[in-house]
Design a protein around this motif. Structure first.
Motif, PDB file in Angstrom:
ATOM      1  N   VAL A  29       0.850  -1.183   0.000  1.00 25.82           N
ATOM      2  CA  VAL A  29       0.000   0.000   0.000  1.00 25.82           C
ATOM      3  C   VAL A  29       0.884   1.230   0.000  1.00 25.82           C
ATOM      4  N   ASP A  30       0.370   2.310  -0.540  1.00 23.63           N
ATOM      5  CA  ASP A  30       1.101   3.572  -0.559  1.00 23.63           C
ATOM      6  C   ASP A  30       0.866   4.306   0.752  1.00 23.63           C
ATOM      7  N   GLN A  31       1.914   4.863   1.283  1.00 26.77           N
ATOM      8  CA  GLN A  31       1.828   5.691   2.480  1.00 26.77           C
ATOM      9  C   GLN A  31       2.062   7.128   2.057  1.00 26.77           C
ATOM     10  N   LEU A  32       1.079   7.984   2.255  1.00 24.43           N
ATOM     11  CA  LEU A  32       1.160   9.371   1.806  1.00 24.43           C
ATOM     12  C   LEU A  32       2.219  10.173   2.559  1.00 24.43           C
ATOM     13  N   ASP A  33       2.368   9.903   3.842  1.00 25.18           N
ATOM     14  CA  ASP A  33       3.313  10.686   4.635  1.00 25.18           C
ATOM     15  C   ASP A  33       4.692  10.026   4.713  1.00 25.18           C
ATOM     16  N   THR A  67       8.315   9.377   3.759  1.00 23.43           N
ATOM     17  CA  THR A  67       9.380  10.067   3.032  1.00 23.43           C
ATOM     18  C   THR A  67      10.439   9.093   2.529  1.00 23.43           C
ATOM     19  N   ARG A  68      10.453   7.875   3.091  1.00 20.58           N
ATOM     20  CA  ARG A  68      11.411   6.863   2.644  1.00 20.58           C
ATOM     21  C   ARG A  68      10.731   5.907   1.677  1.00 20.58           C
ATOM     22  N   ASP A  69      11.531   5.210   0.914  1.00 16.86           N
ATOM     23  CA  ASP A  69      11.007   4.224  -0.026  1.00 16.86           C
ATOM     24  C   ASP A  69      10.869   2.888   0.702  1.00 16.86           C
ATOM     25  N   THR A  70       9.737   2.687   1.357  1.00 18.84           N
ATOM     26  CA  THR A  70       9.485   1.446   2.076  1.00 18.84           C
ATOM     27  C   THR A  70       8.292   0.738   1.458  1.00 18.84           C
ATOM     28  N   ARG A  71       8.249  -0.552   1.673  1.00 16.40           N
ATOM     29  CA  ARG A  71       7.119  -1.345   1.195  1.00 16.40           C
ATOM     30  C   ARG A  71       6.213  -1.631   2.387  1.00 16.40           C
ATOM     31  N   ASN A  72       5.115  -0.925   2.432  1.00 13.99           N
ATOM     32  CA  ASN A  72       4.147  -1.110   3.503  1.00 13.99           C
ATOM     33  C   ASN A  72       3.113  -2.121   3.036  1.00 13.99           C
ATOM     34  N   TYR A  73       2.671  -2.968   3.955  1.00 14.29           N
ATOM     35  CA  TYR A  73       1.777  -4.062   3.587  1.00 14.29           C
ATOM     36  C   TYR A  73       0.512  -4.057   4.428  1.00 14.29           C
TER      37      TYR A  73
END
Length: 109
Positions: A57-61, A63-69
């Motif tokens: 999922v995309d995290q709007l806030d 700032t790092r390039d992480t993969r949120n699930y």
């Protein structure tokens, strides 16, 4: 067993990224329940995504390039199946039973 832990953690912490989940597993001493390495953790995370049990999922806030699930509907069904598999053992109670009990409050049945 690792998929159960990952899915359970994502039910408790939706939107977490891989390293965050791994840190929770280490912080909660899950190594005493199942033997895992960083590599086996990320392999299982990738397998869960390929099977569409979790999705990025995309995290709007962010700032790092992480993969949120987050866990998907299919992932919820797999979680229920794994909880039943590991949580309903009637023979000798082993560590897999305790892994299922970590998420007993997340299990509907």
């Amino acid at each position: 067993m690792i998929p159960l832990l990952i899915l359970g953690l994502l039910r408790q912490n939706p939107g977490s990224y891989g390293y965050e989940l791994l840190a929770l597993m280490e912080e909660r001493h899950y190594k005493y329940i199942v033997n895992f390495t960083k590599g086996s953790f990320y392999y299982n995370l990738q397998q869960l995504e390929e099977k569409q049990y979790i999705k990025k999922v995309d995290q709007l806030d962010n700032t790092r390039d992480t993969r949120n699930y987050i866990i998907t509907e299919l992932g919820d069904k797999e979680f229920e199946k794994l909880m039943y598999k590991y949580g309903s053992k009637t023979e000798y109670v082993n560590l897999s039973f305790y892994a299922a009990m970590l998420f007993a409050n997340e299990y509907k049945s």
